[in-house]
Enzyme design. Structure first.
Site, PDB file in Angstrom:
ATOM      1  N   SER A 142      22.006  31.037 -44.455  1.00 17.05           N
ATOM      2  CA  SER A 142      21.757  29.871 -43.617  1.00 17.05           C
ATOM      3  C   SER A 142      20.692  28.947 -44.201  1.00 17.05           C
ATOM      4  O   SER A 142      20.645  27.762 -43.866  1.00 17.05           O
ATOM      5  CB  SER A 142      21.348  30.309 -42.207  1.00 17.05           C
ATOM      6  OG  SER A 142      20.250  31.197 -42.261  1.00 17.05           O
ATOM      7  N   ASP A 398      11.678  30.801 -34.462  1.00 14.49           N
ATOM      8  CA  ASP A 398      12.285  30.720 -35.798  1.00 14.49           C
ATOM      9  C   ASP A 398      11.247  30.186 -36.777  1.00 14.49           C
ATOM     10  O   ASP A 398      10.941  28.989 -36.795  1.00 14.49           O
ATOM     11  CB  ASP A 398      13.506  29.802 -35.759  1.00 14.49           C
ATOM     12  CG  ASP A 398      14.217  29.705 -37.116  1.00 14.49           C
ATOM     13  OD1 ASP A 398      13.708  30.277 -38.096  1.00 14.49           O
ATOM     14  OD2 ASP A 398      15.273  29.047 -37.176  1.00 14.49           O
ATOM     15  N   HIS A 401      13.785  29.206 -40.969  1.00  9.52           N
ATOM     16  CA  HIS A 401      14.477  27.964 -41.305  1.00  9.52           C
ATOM     17  C   HIS A 401      13.504  26.793 -41.212  1.00  9.52           C
ATOM     18  O   HIS A 401      12.352  26.955 -40.822  1.00  9.52           O
ATOM     19  CB  HIS A 401      15.665  27.770 -40.367  1.00  9.52           C
ATOM     20  CG  HIS A 401      16.661  28.880 -40.442  1.00  9.52           C
ATOM     21  ND1 HIS A 401      16.604  29.994 -39.618  1.00  9.52           N
ATOM     22  CD2 HIS A 401      17.716  29.077 -41.257  1.00  9.52           C
ATOM     23  CE1 HIS A 401      17.594  30.816 -39.921  1.00  9.52           C
ATOM     24  NE2 HIS A 401      18.281  30.285 -40.920  1.00  9.52           N
TER      25      HIS A 401
END
Length: 421
Positions: A142, A398, A401
């Site tokens: 990702s 998160d 990312h």
């Protein structure tokens, strides 16, 4: 666009062999000059000196510096974001921090400045003109997709791409891969979901999430079958190798595992699987395609080194968060021991592949060594400011990312500067 749960790294403690860290210093360079308006390529990661009063637009002079060594410095406070959700069709809710409530814009007000020179922001119109008729694929997890979205958004300032198309094979539909096309320039950008880079099968979907990795087999049902169609292949992967997995080689023979806790199976740790997977992937990327394309020697394979997570005051699956509001200075963030060793393995395998391709007069190999720059940006992750999908992404914060726009854009500034030199 289809997104799925990402399980972040398990906690591992280890010591770092000094010999592995020495590999971090290795960058091989091959000078290639192409005719006409095709992209000229100069792999060495250098930019020219500029006047101290330069604003980042790139008034370049003669000498050079390493674009991967530098600091984050304040950008023009009056400048608007490089793109927004309204101007870019790609930004997914997992990265769209401002839309999902981030109260500050401080993370947008920094640019990467190499020591002694400037790294200009990507000139979308110039790049698309130079890349006319070419194509680029991002391969990995990702974070590879995160970088691809950043690139599409940056290029959208010059041309709006056509809506994405699904380029996944039938066996990949759970984790779809996508492509965007800039029709006026004939330039295609694609991402291929392949978090282990090699053939991987999930064998336990309810318990610990065990995977079977075939470390000497590239992901033939996914990116490896298509790599020969692309002029540029950008490879990055890392965090999925923390997951429990069984290792297979030589026609499927079990050779070891990572965290399997299985009697009579040697735990070789993620270091073994990461090294073997990168070795297999780089060979596959270099040799993909038919004989005619290989003879043309016009493919470039790029390895982007890992970007660390920035969890503080707790674990990734607990109270850990990334609440800082400013970059840190060089050396202000210490990667953990496993991340350092993973970085060293990536550098070693890149060096070996570049040496092999140079000796064999093969494809161009380039190292996008963004680890140090990204380590300085604990302020630029989504944290809780993102689309909340507990059925697909159940981590409360998160810190892996990157918000878009944001720090990931600098990786593409680096990448496209390397390609345009």
């Amino acid at each position: 666009m289809k997104f799925h749960e990402i399980k972040l790294p398990y906690t591992i403690h280890c010591a770092i062999p000094a010999a592995l860290l020495a590999a971090c210093l290795v960058i091989l360079a091959v000078v290639i000059i192409l005719p006409g308006d095709r992209l000229p390529l100069l792999p060495p990661p250098v930019v020219s000196d500029v006047d101290d009063n330069d604003n980042g637009s790139g008034n370049l002079s003669s000498s050079s510096c390493n674009i991967f060594k530098g600091e984050w410095v304040p950008d023009d406070r009056g400048a608007p974001p490089r793109y927004t959700t309204e101007t870019c069709p790609v930004i997914h809710g997992h990265y769209d921090c401002t839309r999902y409530g981030r109260p500050d814009l401080e993370f947008l007000r920094w640019r990467w400045r190499p020591d002694g020179c400037e790294l200009p922001h990507l000139d979308a119109a110039r790049f698309l003109r130079a890349a006319r008729g070419r194509s680029m694929a991002f391969v990995g997890d990702s974070l590879a997709r995160n970088q691809m979205h950043s690139l599409v958004c940056l290029l959208s300032r010059a041309e709006t791409p056509s809506p994405w198309t699904n380029v996944a094979t039938a066996s990949q539909q759970q984790h779809a891969s996508f492509s965007y096309r800039f029709e006026r320039h004939g330039f295609t950008v694609a991402s291929f979901w392949s978090p282990f880079l090699v053939r991987a099968v999930e064998t336990d979907t309810e318990g610990v999430g065990m995977w079977s990795l075939h470390l000497d087999e590239p992901d033939a049902d996914g990116w490896a079958a298509r790599a020969g169609e692309f002029d540029y292949v950008v490879i990055s992967a890392g965090s999925w190798f923390f997951r429990p997995s069984m290792f297979h080689e030589h026609g499927g023979r079990l050779v070891g595992c990572n965290g399997c806790l299985t009697p009579n199976v040697t735990d070789l740790t993620l270091r073994y699987s990461l090294r073997k997977a990168f070795r297999t992937a780089l060979r596959a990327a270099a040799t993909a395609g038919d004989g005619e394309r290989r003879r043309r020697r016009d493919r470039t394979v790029v390895v982007r080194t890992l970007s660390p997570s920035h969890y503080e005051n707790g674990r990734w699956d607990g109270d850990g968060d990334c609440a800082r509001m400013r970059p840190v200075r060089r050396g202000g963030w210490e990667m953990n021991a496993v991340e350092k060793e993973m970085y060293a393995i990536q550098a070693e395998e890149f060096a070996a592949a570049a040496r092999r391709e140079t000796e064999g007069e093969g494809v161009r190999m380039m190292l996008l060594d963004a680890t140090e720059a990204m380590a300085m940006r604990p302020d630029a992750h989504p944290s809780r400011y993102r689309l909340w999908q507990p059925d697909r992404f159940n981590v409360s914060r998160d810190c892996l990312h990157w918000c878009l726009p944001g720090a990931m854009d600098a990786c593409n500034d680096m990448l496209l500067h390397m390609l345009l030199r």
